[in-house]
Design an enzyme around this catalytic site. Structure first.
Site, PDB file in Angstrom:
ATOM      1  N   SER A  90       0.994  -0.860   0.496  1.00 47.05           N
ATOM      2  CA  SER A  90      -0.088   0.107   0.079  1.00 47.05           C
ATOM      3  C   SER A  90       0.946   0.769   0.445  1.00 47.05           C
ATOM      4  CB  SER A  90      -0.801   0.110   1.208  1.00 47.05           C
ATOM      5  OG  SER A  90      -1.878   1.141   0.733  1.00 47.05           O
ATOM      6  N   HIS A 104      -2.575   7.282  -4.744  1.00 45.60           N
ATOM      7  CA  HIS A 104      -2.979   6.047  -3.809  1.00 45.60           C
ATOM      8  C   HIS A 104      -2.789   4.587  -4.025  1.00 45.60           C
ATOM      9  CE1 HIS A 104      -5.655   3.396  -2.369  1.00 45.60           C
ATOM     10  NE2 HIS A 104      -5.089   2.739  -1.708  1.00 45.60           N
ATOM     11  N   ASN A 106      -2.875  -0.160  -3.796  1.00 46.70           N
ATOM     12  CA  ASN A 106      -2.705  -1.072  -3.090  1.00 46.70           C
ATOM     13  C   ASN A 106      -2.950  -2.308  -4.345  1.00 46.70           C
ATOM     14  OD1 ASN A 106      -5.520  -2.252  -1.491  1.00 46.70           O
ATOM     15  ND2 ASN A 106      -5.754  -0.371  -2.367  1.00 46.70           N
ATOM     16  N   VAL A 107      -2.563  -3.560  -3.818  1.00 49.04           N
ATOM     17  CA  VAL A 107      -2.745  -4.189  -4.165  1.00 49.04           C
ATOM     18  C   VAL A 107      -2.392  -5.485  -3.092  1.00 49.04           C
ATOM     19  CG1 VAL A 107      -2.103  -3.972  -6.822  1.00 49.04           C
ATOM     20  CG2 VAL A 107      -0.035  -4.530  -5.165  1.00 49.04           C
ATOM     21  N   HIS A 173     -20.249  12.251   3.561  1.00 43.98           N
ATOM     22  CA  HIS A 173     -20.425  13.421   4.617  1.00 43.98           C
ATOM     23  C   HIS A 173     -20.205  15.425   3.560  1.00 43.98           C
ATOM     24  CE1 HIS A 173     -16.642  12.600   4.883  1.00 43.98           C
ATOM     25  NE2 HIS A 173     -15.882  14.364   5.782  1.00 43.98           N
ATOM     26  N   ARG A 258       1.485  -2.530  13.461  1.00 45.29           N
ATOM     27  CA  ARG A 258       2.052  -0.879  13.368  1.00 45.29           C
ATOM     28  C   ARG A 258       1.369  -0.686  12.906  1.00 45.29           C
ATOM     29  NH1 ARG A 258       6.946   1.679  10.866  1.00 45.29           N
ATOM     30  NH2 ARG A 258       8.084   2.242  13.141  1.00 45.29           N
TER      31      ARG A 258
END
Length: 299
Positions: A90, A104, A106-107, A173, A258
């Site tokens: 990520s 951004h 990620n996989v 929102h 973490r």
């Protein structure tokens, strides 16, 4: 399965870090290896205060345990109580220059099982881009790269996962998307392991070709304190999404990952302003037109 995926993800982290360092020319990634008490660990890499990137985080993790966190079973209650393994890369890139978009990607791969049963596995991932001063040619370049990565897997793949991205990276929102979208897929296993794994690799490998040309074309654009102030204000939307909606953040925190590595996605400097509204007709006001789902490439 796990070892093949893990090798690819570690190589992907290496390749992305190398590509970003080459583009920055000044910043370098520091590396932290960490272990998770309940099982697994990861390799976090962060570049701070480079020439181009104010902060760039590229994280690999491989965690496992006896019970999936609640965030992973909300949509799939049949998996409650399953043992699990989760692997992924990520990353989030926050540039200095307001004319360079935040991005951004990620996989990831999940496997869940109960004693005496065959594991259930799936792939997920994608990427999205968040400009502050958007350029149509940059958005088209981004989506062309996404469509090219999907094309070998079927003509319907890009529009389907493009729509999933628009729906996922949406701030309810605020009634706006986080940026100009990209791709988002999850629970992918219907193609079988090999083809699903190939698709995840195609998406991971297409991130740098999608993003770096935009960085190269915008990183030397002159800007003033006005543009920087607007960038810091809009970064607040990024924080809102990650802390309120992002499933990856929730999974990491609920699984005992973490904290420093999980929250590396947050920008280093951000401002909130009460009821701020850009001046009509200003460069800042133009962003609003880009924060609605649309067909960027034409039908």
């Amino acid at each position: 399965m796990i070892e093949a995926v893990k090798k690819y993800l570690l190589d992907l982290q290496d390749n992305i870090c190398s590509g970003l360092e080459a583009e920055d020319t000044d910043g370098t990634f520091r590396e932290d290896l960490w272990e998770r008490k309940a099982g697994g660990g990861g390799r976090t890499r962060v570049l701070e205060q480079g020439e181009v990137f104010e902060q760039a985080g590229v994280n690999f993790s491989h965690v496992y345990g006896r019970r999936l966190p609640a965030s992973a079973t909300t949509a799939r209650p049949e998996l409650r109580g399953c043992e699990f393994q989760a692997l992924g890369v990520s990353l989030v890139i926050h540039p200095h220059n307001p004319y360079v978009p935040t991005s951004h990607a990620n996989v990831r791969f999940f496997s869940a099982s109960k004693p005496g049963q065959e594991p259930i596995w799936w792939f997920g991932g994608g990427y999205d881009m968040t400009p502050f001063y958007p350029f149509m040619e940059d958005v088209i370049q981004w989506h062309q790269a996404a469509r090219k990565a999907c094309q070998p897997f079927g003509d319907d793949v890009y529009p389907r996962y493009k729509q999933c991205c628009d729906e996922y990276f949406y701030l309810k929102h605020r009634n706006e998307t986080r940026g100009v979208g990209g791709l988002f897929f999850d629970d992918l296993n219907t193609w079988g392991f090999e083809r699903s794994f190939d698709f995840m690799q195609a998406i991971g490998d297409s991130y740098l070709p999608a993003y770096l040309p935009i960085v190269m074309s915008r990183k030397h654009t002159q800007y003033t304190e006005r543009e920087r102030t607007f960038q810091l204000y809009r970064r607040g939307r990024y924080v809102e999404f990650n802390l309120v909606y992002d499933r990856g953040t929730l999974f990491g925190l609920q699984s005992g990952g973490r904290t420093e590595s999980i929250l590396m996605s947050l920008p280093p400097v951000v401002h909130w302003r009460y009821d701020y509204r850009p001046e009509p007709g200003s460069a800042e006001a133009k962003l609003d037109a880009f924060l609605k789902p649309r067909d960027w490439l034409g039908s």
